[in-house]
Design an enzyme around this catalytic site. Sequence first.
Site, short mmCIF file in Angstrom:
data_model
loop_
_atom_site.label_atom_id
_atom_site.label_comp_id
_atom_site.label_asym_id
_atom_site.label_seq_id
_atom_site.Cartn_x
_atom_site.Cartn_y
_atom_site.Cartn_z
N GLU A 8 0.90 -1.16 0.12
CA GLU A 8 -0.05 0.07 -0.06
C GLU A 8 0.96 1.20 -0.05
O GLU A 8 1.63 1.40 0.86
CB GLU A 8 -0.91 0.11 1.16
CG GLU A 8 -1.78 -1.23 1.09
CD GLU A 8 -2.66 -1.69 2.46
OE1 GLU A 8 -3.50 -2.17 2.34
OE2 GLU A 8 -1.76 -1.45 3.45
N ASP A 128 -16.33 -4.56 0.60
CA ASP A 128 -15.81 -4.09 2.14
C ASP A 128 -16.91 -3.88 3.12
O ASP A 128 -17.72 -3.20 2.74
CB ASP A 128 -15.04 -2.94 1.78
CG ASP A 128 -13.70 -2.90 0.98
OD1 ASP A 128 -13.11 -4.01 0.76
OD2 ASP A 128 -13.36 -1.77 0.33
#
Length: 247
Positions: A8, A128
Site C-alpha cells: 500500500e 468491503d
Amino acid sequence: MLIFPTMELQGGRCVTLAKGRLDEPMIWHVDPVETAHGFAEAGASWMHLTDFDAVEGRGDNAALVEEIIRSAGIPVQLGGGFHSRERVEHWIDKGAGRIVVGTLAARDPQLLRELAKFHPDQIVLAVDVWRGKVMTDGWRTSSAWAPEAFVEAFGEAPFAGIIITDIENELDEVEAELGLIASLAAQARAPVIASGVVRSVDDIARLTYIPNIAGALVGRALFRKTVDLSEALRIAQPGPEPVAEFQ
C-alpha cells in the site's frame, strides 16, 4: 489458493494503516520497487497494490505504480480511486493485470458490468463489509448495499475475482472469524479473494478449507514479519499427501 503479497502506497512510501485510518499510516522504510521484486523472488505469481493517495483523491503515486508494474516481474492487481471508465482503462493500457473496483460498483453497477464484459478476467469487485453494509470511499462511507445483495447484483459478470474484506476483523486484529467470507464465497459466482483475515500462516491454512476461496491478500503481516511469504505460498499450494507404501 493464490497468495497476493500486498503493498500500500502513500506519498511514495510503503504504509499500512492503524485501524483503517488514512491519516495515521504506519510507514515502512523499505523501497517499494525492491519490495515488489522481493515478492517475485519469493515465488509469488501475483501481487496486490493499492494507491492510498488515489483513494483519498489527493494526487496519486502514478509514476511509482507504473514503475512497479513495469519491473516487478509478476502481474499487478491494482486498487485505489477507480471512479471512472477512463481511469480503469488507462491503467489496463499501462499494463495492470487486474483493476480492483468498489466505490464505482456501488454507485454505478451497470458501468461495472460493462467494464467486466469488455475486459473479462481483468476486473475485480471489492466488497468491503462493516456492520452488515458495504463500505465505499476507502471505508469512510456506508452504502445502502447489504453484502449479499451487492454480490448478487452482478450475477454472471465475468470478474477475475471478488475481494471480500471483513473490516471488523481487519480493524480489531483479533483472531479472524471467517463466517462472513465463507458465506459470501458460497454465494459468489466468481473466485473469492479473502482480505483482512491473515495474521499468521495458520489463517492461510484455515482459508484453504473454505470452498471457492481462490486467494488471500497478505500485507501487514508480511511487513511485521508474522508471516513469511515463502512459507505462506507453500501452505497455500500444498503438495500431494504422502502415501504409505505397503510391502
